[in-house]
Design a protein around this motif. Structure first.
Motif, PDB file in Angstrom:
ATOM      1  N   ALA A   1      -7.382  14.235   0.559  1.00 59.87           N
ATOM      2  CA  ALA A   1      -7.804  12.907   0.131  1.00 59.87           C
ATOM      3  C   ALA A   1      -8.622  12.976  -1.149  1.00 59.87           C
ATOM      4  CB  ALA A   1      -8.616  12.232   1.239  1.00 59.87           C
ATOM      5  N   ALA A   2      -9.524  13.965  -1.228  1.00 57.89           N
ATOM      6  CA  ALA A   2     -10.367  14.086  -2.411  1.00 57.89           C
ATOM      7  C   ALA A   2      -9.530  14.310  -3.663  1.00 57.89           C
ATOM      8  CB  ALA A   2     -11.356  15.237  -2.226  1.00 57.89           C
ATOM      9  N   ARG A   3      -8.513  15.131  -3.551  1.00 60.82           N
ATOM     10  CA  ARG A   3      -7.655  15.426  -4.705  1.00 60.82           C
ATOM     11  C   ARG A   3      -6.832  14.207  -5.098  1.00 60.82           C
ATOM     12  NH1 ARG A   3      -6.365  19.769  -7.498  1.00 60.82           N
ATOM     13  NH2 ARG A   3      -4.258  20.116  -8.308  1.00 60.82           N
ATOM     14  N   ALA A   4      -6.232  13.553  -4.112  1.00 56.25           N
ATOM     15  CA  ALA A   4      -5.369  12.412  -4.400  1.00 56.25           C
ATOM     16  C   ALA A   4      -6.156  11.229  -4.944  1.00 56.25           C
ATOM     17  CB  ALA A   4      -4.606  12.004  -3.139  1.00 56.25           C
ATOM     18  N   CYS A   5      -7.347  11.006  -4.432  1.00 53.01           N
ATOM     19  CA  CYS A   5      -8.152   9.873  -4.898  1.00 53.01           C
ATOM     20  C   CYS A   5      -8.460   9.999  -6.385  1.00 53.01           C
ATOM     21  CB  CYS A   5      -9.450   9.781  -4.102  1.00 53.01           C
ATOM     22  SG  CYS A   5      -9.250   9.095  -2.442  1.00 53.01           S
ATOM     23  N   ALA A   6      -8.698  11.218  -6.864  1.00 52.31           N
ATOM     24  CA  ALA A   6      -9.020  11.414  -8.275  1.00 52.31           C
ATOM     25  C   ALA A   6      -7.804  11.179  -9.157  1.00 52.31           C
ATOM     26  CB  ALA A   6      -9.582  12.813  -8.490  1.00 52.31           C
ATOM     27  N   THR A   7      -6.678  11.768  -8.813  1.00 51.56           N
ATOM     28  CA  THR A   7      -5.509  11.702  -9.683  1.00 51.56           C
ATOM     29  C   THR A   7      -4.782  10.367  -9.619  1.00 51.56           C
ATOM     30  OG1 THR A   7      -4.214  12.774  -7.939  1.00 51.56           O
ATOM     31  CG2 THR A   7      -5.117  14.189  -9.662  1.00 51.56           C
ATOM     32  N   ARG A   8      -5.029   9.583  -8.588  1.00 50.60           N
ATOM     33  CA  ARG A   8      -4.366   8.274  -8.453  1.00 50.60           C
ATOM     34  C   ARG A   8      -5.352   7.111  -8.532  1.00 50.60           C
ATOM     35  NH1 ARG A   8       0.841   8.571  -6.185  1.00 50.60           N
ATOM     36  NH2 ARG A   8       1.696  10.640  -6.614  1.00 50.60           N
ATOM     37  N   TYR A   9      -6.565   7.356  -9.007  1.00 47.80           N
ATOM     38  CA  TYR A   9      -7.598   6.308  -8.925  1.00 47.80           C
ATOM     39  C   TYR A   9      -7.190   5.039  -9.665  1.00 47.80           C
ATOM     40  CZ  TYR A   9      -9.523   6.250 -13.674  1.00 47.80           C
ATOM     41  OH  TYR A   9      -9.698   6.047 -15.026  1.00 47.80           O
ATOM     42  N   PHE A  10      -6.511   5.166 -10.808  1.00 41.74           N
ATOM     43  CA  PHE A  10      -6.152   4.017 -11.641  1.00 41.74           C
ATOM     44  C   PHE A  10      -5.082   3.137 -10.989  1.00 41.74           C
ATOM     45  CE2 PHE A  10      -3.451   7.571 -12.640  1.00 41.74           C
ATOM     46  CZ  PHE A  10      -2.191   7.011 -12.675  1.00 41.74           C
ATOM     47  N   ALA A  11      -4.363   3.656  -9.979  1.00 40.74           N
ATOM     48  CA  ALA A  11      -3.334   2.869  -9.292  1.00 40.74           C
ATOM     49  C   ALA A  11      -3.943   1.921  -8.268  1.00 40.74           C
ATOM     50  CB  ALA A  11      -2.327   3.790  -8.609  1.00 40.74           C
ATOM     51  N   ASN A  12      -5.126   2.265  -7.743  1.00 42.46           N
ATOM     52  CA  ASN A  12      -5.731   1.447  -6.696  1.00 42.46           C
ATOM     53  C   ASN A  12      -6.115   0.070  -7.238  1.00 42.46           C
ATOM     54  OD1 ASN A  12      -6.753   1.207  -3.957  1.00 42.46           O
ATOM     55  ND2 ASN A  12      -8.788   1.131  -4.887  1.00 42.46           N
ATOM     56  N   GLY A  13      -5.653  -0.970  -6.562  1.00 46.69           N
ATOM     57  CA  GLY A  13      -5.945  -2.329  -7.010  1.00 46.69           C
ATOM     58  C   GLY A  13      -5.087  -2.784  -8.163  1.00 46.69           C
ATOM     59  N   ASN A  14      -4.158  -1.951  -8.611  1.00 43.60           N
ATOM     60  CA  ASN A  14      -3.213  -2.320  -9.653  1.00 43.60           C
ATOM     61  C   ASN A  14      -1.780  -2.239  -9.136  1.00 43.60           C
ATOM     62  OD1 ASN A  14      -4.938  -2.897 -11.901  1.00 43.60           O
ATOM     63  ND2 ASN A  14      -5.342  -0.711 -12.126  1.00 43.60           N
TER      64      ASN A  14
ATOM     65  N   GLY B   1       0.830  -1.198   0.000  1.00 41.32           N
ATOM     66  CA  GLY B   1       0.000   0.000   0.000  1.00 41.32           C
ATOM     67  C   GLY B   1       0.856   1.236   0.000  1.00 41.32           C
ATOM     68  N   GLN B   2       0.268   2.355  -0.404  1.00 35.50           N
ATOM     69  CA  GLN B   2       0.997   3.610  -0.495  1.00 35.50           C
ATOM     70  C   GLN B   2       0.072   4.752  -0.108  1.00 35.50           C
ATOM     71  OE1 GLN B   2       4.177   4.434  -1.381  1.00 35.50           O
ATOM     72  NE2 GLN B   2       3.835   6.622  -1.387  1.00 35.50           N
ATOM     73  N   ARG B   3       0.519   5.624   0.799  1.00 32.67           N
ATOM     74  CA  ARG B   3      -0.212   6.862   1.065  1.00 32.67           C
ATOM     75  C   ARG B   3      -0.136   7.729  -0.184  1.00 32.67           C
ATOM     76  NH1 ARG B   3      -0.776   9.612   5.876  1.00 32.67           N
ATOM     77  NH2 ARG B   3      -0.944  11.498   4.599  1.00 32.67           N
ATOM     78  N   ILE B   4      -1.280   8.216  -0.652  1.00 27.32           N
ATOM     79  CA  ILE B   4      -1.312   8.905  -1.939  1.00 27.32           C
ATOM     80  C   ILE B   4      -1.492  10.413  -1.819  1.00 27.32           C
ATOM     81  CG2 ILE B   4      -2.104   6.897  -3.223  1.00 27.32           C
ATOM     82  CD1 ILE B   4      -4.958   8.055  -3.033  1.00 27.32           C
ATOM     83  N   GLY B   5      -1.717  10.927  -0.608  1.00 23.82           N
ATOM     84  CA  GLY B   5      -1.932  12.359  -0.454  1.00 23.82           C
ATOM     85  C   GLY B   5      -1.520  12.832   0.922  1.00 23.82           C
ATOM     86  N   GLY B   6      -1.646  14.137   1.122  1.00 28.27           N
ATOM     87  CA  GLY B   6      -1.251  14.741   2.384  1.00 28.27           C
ATOM     88  C   GLY B   6      -2.154  14.347   3.542  1.00 28.27           C
TER      89      GLY B   6
END
Length: 805
Positions: free
Chosen positions: A518-531, A501-506
């Protein structure tokens, strides 16, 4: 590739034995006067006799060139010039197989005075992408030191109009930027998109063999892109290749998709396949101490939290880890002393791990071992204190242990940065993680501040990137089997294939504005989740209440619902940071509706519309999660109003969710429990969203007969619990099966009831369900039931509604 790039005979690096013609025939070979073209149903890739590549989208017989003038370049130590410039290669076409194959590959062979180079472009049968990688070896008896390899540099033709770039300039700063005058540098990958023409490209590394980045810039009004592997770094040397040896870059991919989201998701899936990533199960779902307790915590507080988790039966809903954050250790924050603090945890950590196991979940621990913030005051291995040591350190028992002999030195003095290349420091990492997991029983490790203070002195011959990954592997080597490993405040992407796992935002905080990172990071990194791994957007907060005088303390209910919806739609790590004993029954119910994480990630549909530094909106407002169940494929849609002061209007375009205009759909409001509309998909649905809140909508195709609509077990409206819900027209009944329920807890299911019908009977787990009156919603039926077990069968019988006399 770990450590030094893997050495192998040149031709074995990228080319395999021929595949049967019937399989390989999906990629055609077309030879012309200007070069050779490989084509599948999606792409046509052409390489000229001079080694220049172009690529076109294929639609039937139509081809639209998107990438052109693409070449590779190599820079060696002491040479600014590209050693491939002006060198004409020999060109071959071979069958290729592997992660992408079957397919075919171009092999461009360059002979230069310094190095022999092979550039390999592979086109698979059925993907909207091709891959590129290089293999190089010294041409003589002199070693070569490689500074950087630009695997591919070319220009994109995305049509007239503004081009936007999804970029990751540095850790926790992903954004969608307008491509203008300045070059944009993005770690590992980038995506470019023209909203007017709908042409786009996704480019990036498929592995973490080097410090990889993509550089984008406008030249003569066209976007130019470069995919580069850097081997030099601060404090470490270049990639050195000895005579008789070969080394190669990992593969880099270029997607030219017809639909940009499919390109991003295809890239994520290819990274997963290329690295053989096996996702950790279960996805972490639990509680973190940091926001709840801060740095000053005690074992009694942890014990109370364990008791609250047990009392509310949270493991039955999917709760699986309790993570103790910074504060359990002897040192302060980043440290070299990872013993438990006996003043705060007199019994140690192992009894807490055992208590967690007995309550049905695992223990997690925080650690930050790459630098030492104590060493300035407590300078020696025996823990002697400096005169300016803080009071807490003077009172500490036992005295702190530091390891200055393992630190990077400046002017002969330890800096506080541990030398990640030092063999003894790597052994220290392995031993420390072995104690935390094997001896104490932790099965979740959050490794923090990994990007701060890391040094390289003992082995300056290796690239810094390889040294860093070697330190992560040393940590992993000490962990007990099955331990979840999460990296935080770490160089982006470098833990790929090592961490789970990786923390994706501040850091977030328990306020409405606190969700923004979290809202910003979830959008820009969505394709990494589960991959790549499981994305960790930091802690979920749902706590809040009205205090004295009606003053709001914490989050309003609408804000808590929005935060919960954001985390559930993202589908990754779900860790709350609230004091659980303070949650009201309503907020506790909301928390359980976020458990367990689904592992399925919603699309930020308006990613390219709002997430720009230049625009007023920096957070995706429209999220769509597609859920494919046995009984139906439907969507859960989140409409977010990130402002705190005014309502926002939405026109929900169902075509953007993939519904054809002639199809009938129903739209249900999850929070308010009412039917928004039943109509054709071509009709946009006008909606209002209150400030700092979210409308959570459930969108089902409908055929005008009774059907299951929603469950309040989970915010995915049945995605977690409802396995079957099929309508039997002859019996006029919906027969269903549910899982992941909690015995003795009440749940509500909502059904669509067409005009002229009503519920005659409902039986859940052999007991009658209670039909809740819905006078304002005649086409909805809400049935409450209390299951006796987690898996049940149920049946809802319908009949014609009696006409009034």
């Amino acid at each position: 590739m770990p450590g030094r790039l893997r050495r192998a005979p040149l031709l074995l690096f990228a080319l395999a034995a021929a595949v049967p013609a019937a399989i390989a025939g999906a990629v055609t070979v077309e030879e012309g006067p200007d070069g050779v073209t490989l084509a599948n149903r999606s792409l046509a890739v052409t390489v000229s006799r001079e080694g220049i590549l172009s690529a076109a989208q294929v639609s039937g017989r139509k081809r639209v060139t998107v990438l052109s003038d693409a070449v590779a370049s190599i820079r060696l130590r002491g040479r600014d010039a590209d050693i491939l410039k002006g060198v004409k290669p020999t060109l071959q076409v071979r069958d290729a197989r592997g992660t992408l194959a079957p397919g075919k590959a171009f092999v461009l062979a360059y002979e230069t005075p310094a190095a022999r180079v092979r550039v390999i472009h592979t086109l698979p049968d059925k993907r909207e992408c091709f891959t590129t990688r290089l293999v190089l070896a010294p041409a003589a008896e002199t070693p070569i030191a490689t500074r950087s390899v630009t695997v591919l540099a070319g220009k994109l033709a995305l049509g007239d109009g503004q081009v936007r770039v999804l970029a990751h300039p540095k850790a926790w700063e992903s954004t969608v930027a307008v491509l203008e005058g300045d070059a944009v540098r993005s770690g590992m990958m980038a995506a470019l998109y023209n909203r007017e023409t709908r042409l786009g490209a996704v480019l990036g590394a498929l592995s973490q063999h080097a410090e990889s980045h993509v550089r984008c810039r406008l030249m003569n009004r066209l976007p130019h892109v470069e995919m580069t592997a850097d081997y030099a770094g601060p404090g470490a040397g270049e990639l050195c290749i000895a005579p008789g040896e070969t080394a190669g870059t990992g593969a880099y991919a270029v997607f030219l998709p017809k639909e940009i989201f499919e390109g991003l998701e295809g890239y994520g899936a290819l990274v997963k396949a290329s690295n053989g990533i096996r996702l950790h199960r279960p996805i972490p779902c639990g509680w973190c101490s940091w926001d709840a307790l801060g740095w000053i915590m005690h074992a009694e507080q942890i014990d109370r939290t364990i008791g609250t988790i047990y009392t509310h039966r949270l493991p039955a809903y999917g709760f699986n880890v309790l993570q103790i954050d910074d504060g359990w250790q002897c040192g302060w924050r980043c440290s070299g002393d990872w013993r438990f603090n006996p003043r705060r945890f007199p019994g140690g950590i192992k009894p807490i791990a055992e208590a967690c196991e007995a309550a049905g979940f695992r223990l997690g621990l925080w650690i930050a071992p790459f630098s030492d913030e104590d060493q300035g005051a407590s300078a020696g291995p025996d823990g002697e204190l400096q005169p300016d040591a803080p009071a807490w350190m003077r009172e500490a028992r036992p005295v702190l242990v530091n390891r200055p002999e393992l630190m990077v030195k400046r002017n002969g003095k330890p800096t506080g940065s541990y030398d990640l290349s030092h063999p003894d420091f790597r052994q220290f990492l392995t031993d420390t993680l072995s104690r935390l997991t094997h001896e104490w029983g932790a099965r979740y490790i959050k490794a923090d501040f990994l990007g701060y203070g890391a040094g390289f002195e003992a082995d300056p011959s290796l690239p810094a990137h390889d040294i860093y990954r070697g330190a992560l592997r040393a940590m992993r080597a000490g962990m007990a089997e099955g331990t979840y490993f999460m990296t935080c405040i770490a160089p982006d992407w470098k833990s790929l294939g090592i961490a789970d796992g990786q923390r994706i935002g501040g850091d977030v905080s328990a306020t409405w504005e606190g969700i923004y990172p979290a809202a910003r990071a979830c959008a820009t990194r969505y394709f990494a989740n589960g991959n790549f791994w499981w994305n960790d957007p930091d802690q979920l907060h749902v706590a809040g209440r009205l205090g004295a005088g009606g003053v709001q303390r914490g989050l309003t209910l609408n804000q808590a619902r929005a935060w919960a919806a954001m985390i559930v739609l993202h589908g990754g790590v779900t860790m709350t940071g609230d004091r659980l004993e303070d949650l009201s029954p309503e907020r506790m119910k909301l928390l359980t509706q976020c458990m367990p994480p689904t592992g399925v990630t919603a699309r930020p549909v308006d990613l390219w519309d709002v997430l720009t530094e230049a625009g007023r909106e920096r957070y995706s407002r429209l999220w769509a999660l597609e859920l494919a169940k046995r009984f139906a494929t439907y969507h859960v849609v989140g409409l977010f109003n990130w402002t705190a002061g005014h309502r926002q209007a939405f026109d929900l375009d169902l075509a953007r969710l993939g519904y054809l205009g002639s199809r009938r759909v129903l739209v249900y409001d999850y929070w308010d429990g009412h039917l928004v509309t039943v109509g054709r998909a071509r009709e946009t649905v006008p909606l209002q969203v209150a400030p700092s809140s979210c409308r959570l909508l459930v969108v089902h195709p409908t055929g005008g007969r009774p059907q299951f609509v929603s469950s309040d077990r989970h915010l995915t409206a049945g995605g977690v619990d409802v396995e079957r819900a099929g309508y039997l027209s002859t019996a006029k009944a919906i027969k269903g099966q549910s899982v992941a329920l909690v015995s003795g807890a009440p749940f509500r299911y909502t059904f669509y009831v067409p005009d002229g019908m009503r519920v005659a009977e409902a039986v859940f787990d052999g007991e009658p369900g209670k039909v809740i009156p819905t006078p304002r919603e005649p086409n909805l039926a809400v049935i409450e039931f209390v299951p006796n077990r987690a898996e049940i069968d149920w049946r809802v019988q319908f009949e014609k509604e009696a006409k009034p006399k």
